[in-house]
Enzyme design. Structure first.
Site, PDB file in Angstrom:
ATOM      1  N   GLU A   1      -0.256   4.072  -8.033  1.00 16.31           N
ATOM      2  CA  GLU A   1      -0.821   4.018  -6.681  1.00 16.31           C
ATOM      3  C   GLU A   1      -1.863   5.115  -6.474  1.00 16.31           C
ATOM      4  O   GLU A   1      -2.629   5.057  -5.504  1.00 16.31           O
ATOM      5  CB  GLU A   1       0.290   4.140  -5.642  1.00 16.31           C
ATOM      6  CG  GLU A   1       1.252   2.960  -5.605  1.00 16.31           C
ATOM      7  CD  GLU A   1       0.646   1.723  -4.956  1.00 16.31           C
ATOM      8  OE1 GLU A   1      -0.271   1.878  -4.132  1.00 16.31           O
ATOM      9  OE2 GLU A   1       1.096   0.611  -5.283  1.00 16.31           O
TER      10      GLU A   1
ATOM     11  N   TYR B   1       1.614   7.233   0.362  1.00 12.63           N
ATOM     12  CA  TYR B   1       2.376   7.459  -0.872  1.00 12.63           C
ATOM     13  C   TYR B   1       1.432   7.794  -2.024  1.00 12.63           C
ATOM     14  O   TYR B   1       1.626   8.780  -2.748  1.00 12.63           O
ATOM     15  CB  TYR B   1       3.209   6.228  -1.217  1.00 12.63           C
ATOM     16  CG  TYR B   1       3.838   6.289  -2.587  1.00 12.63           C
ATOM     17  CD1 TYR B   1       5.025   6.983  -2.787  1.00 12.63           C
ATOM     18  CD2 TYR B   1       3.243   5.667  -3.686  1.00 12.63           C
ATOM     19  CE1 TYR B   1       5.599   7.068  -4.049  1.00 12.63           C
ATOM     20  CE2 TYR B   1       3.809   5.742  -4.944  1.00 12.63           C
ATOM     21  CZ  TYR B   1       4.982   6.444  -5.128  1.00 12.63           C
ATOM     22  OH  TYR B   1       5.534   6.531  -6.372  1.00 12.63           O
TER      23      TYR B   1
ATOM     24  N   SER C   1       2.164   8.111 -10.144  1.00 10.14           N
ATOM     25  CA  SER C   1       2.222   6.686  -9.832  1.00 10.14           C
ATOM     26  C   SER C   1       0.846   6.050  -9.986  1.00 10.14           C
ATOM     27  O   SER C   1      -0.180   6.678  -9.696  1.00 10.14           O
ATOM     28  CB  SER C   1       2.721   6.482  -8.402  1.00 10.14           C
ATOM     29  OG  SER C   1       2.526   5.140  -7.988  1.00 10.14           O
TER      30      SER C   1
END
Length: 358
Positions: A127, A149, A125
């Site tokens: 992120e 996350y 991701s």
């Protein structure tokens, strides 16, 4: 025919990958689902192909993974299953790491011990980049996550690298920037926007009272692509000669506000913004009625303000590029949600005030 295990087949990417492989290969596909008292197979209920088989597999249970790997002896494992709600990861950090990180180790251990020729894909991701150091972000950008996350995906990335280099496994990790589509869950901010805009269009067309929806930080910038474009690239990665890390992105960035505006335009709604110095006062107005408001409850403890990927290297290696533009993606999602309203269930509350999980 080769055998492929795909996790997360009830989600957006997993269901899109199943369709892609059924249309483009002759392989047998094993889609994993957890044994639950209530099933949610909406994204795969229309798939009727004898080469697609559902199996019970819990990615948080190492023995469940071992049993399935030993039984099937797959040629590929494509791991799309995850706790994928960034905002929720602050509330459930342990569950997030168990699902997103330990599960990857369980798969890698099982492959190492029982099926070492199996090719493994780990979904990363953007992120992972988090508090970005430079723009746009490429594969060389350091891990600087700003959420549990993001940290869980960084950990998975490092595990894949360790097992690849230590045991000579074909294990790859791809950092995926935001990708959406008609099978995206309504708990994600993009689908929350398009489904609410479709609902509001129907309310306006029918002369009904408009129920506004709420968003968080509409000035956050994201790099959005189409999930169906990405699964094609993932399959190419899995069939390259050597394993490595990749980045997939649109090479563009847009604000949540732009996504809202394009959604309105796609639905034929003439809108105007009401804005003050205090961004919490921001409202979206159509025909003199407020259709969207800002709520502080949808802001995150630590926001990632700008994600903007550079997948130039990936495109060159794979000889691939996305087919669907940002504008066409939003239009496709809005039109699909308008179509779905023909089967609208008034008892379905998913269209209203879902948590912002951008």
């Amino acid at each position: 025919m080769k055998k492929i295990i795909i996790t997360g087949v009830t989600g957006q990417d997993g269901s899109n990958m199943v369709r892609y492989l059924l249309n483009n290969t002759e392989h047998i596909i094993y889609g994993t689902v957890r044994r639950l008292s209530v099933t949610n197979h909406e994204n795969i209920k229309d798939i009727k192909d004898e080469r697609f088989k559902l199996i019970n597999l819990d990615i948080t249970d190492q023995q469940s993974i071992i049993n399935n790997v030993k039984s099937i002896m797959p040629d590929y494992i494509i791991n799309f299953a995850a706790q994928s709600f960034v905002g929720e990861s602050w509330n459930t950090p342990i569950q997030t790491f168990t699902t997103n990180t330990l599960s990857v180790m369980y798969f890698l251990e099982s492959i190492k011990e029982y099926c070492p020729t199996c090719r493994f894909y780990s979904a990363g991701s953007s992120e992972e980049f988090g508090d970005v150091e430079y723009v746009p972000q490429d594969i060389k950008h350091p891990c600087r996550p700003r959420s549990p996350y993001g940290a869980s995906k960084c950990s998975a990335r490092h595990l894949v690298k360790v097992y690849r280099e230590s045991y000579n496994l074909f294990a790859i990790h791809c950092i995926l920037f935001n990708h959406e589509g008609i099978r995206r869950g309504k708990e994600f901010v993009t689908r929350k926007i398009t489904s609410n805009i479709a609902r509001i269009k129907k309310e306006i067309d029918n002369g009904e009272k408009v129920t506004p929806f709420e968003l968080g930080n509409i000035y956050a910038k994201r790099d959005w692509s189409d999930s169906e474009d990405f699964v094609e690239a993932v399959w190419l990665m899995l069939n390259m000669k050597e394993p490595r890390e990749y980045v997939l992105s649109s090479n563009e960035t847009h604000t949540v506000k732009e996504f809202v505006e394009l959604s309105c335009q796609s639905a034929g709604l003439k809108y105007q913004w009401f804005e003050t110095i205090n961004e919490l006062d921001t409202k979206l107005i159509v025909n003199g009625e407020v259709i969207m408001k800002i709520s502080k409850k949808f802001y995150r403890p630590a926001e990632v303000d700008l994600l903007y990927g550079d997948s130039t290297e990936t495109r060159q290696i794979l000889n691939w590029k996305p087919k669907v533009s940002f504008k066409d993606l939003v239009y496709k999602m809005v039109m699909n949600d308008i179509k779905l309203l023909d089967n609208y269930n008034p008892n379905d509350n998913n269209l209203y005030n879902i948590e912002n999980t951008l």
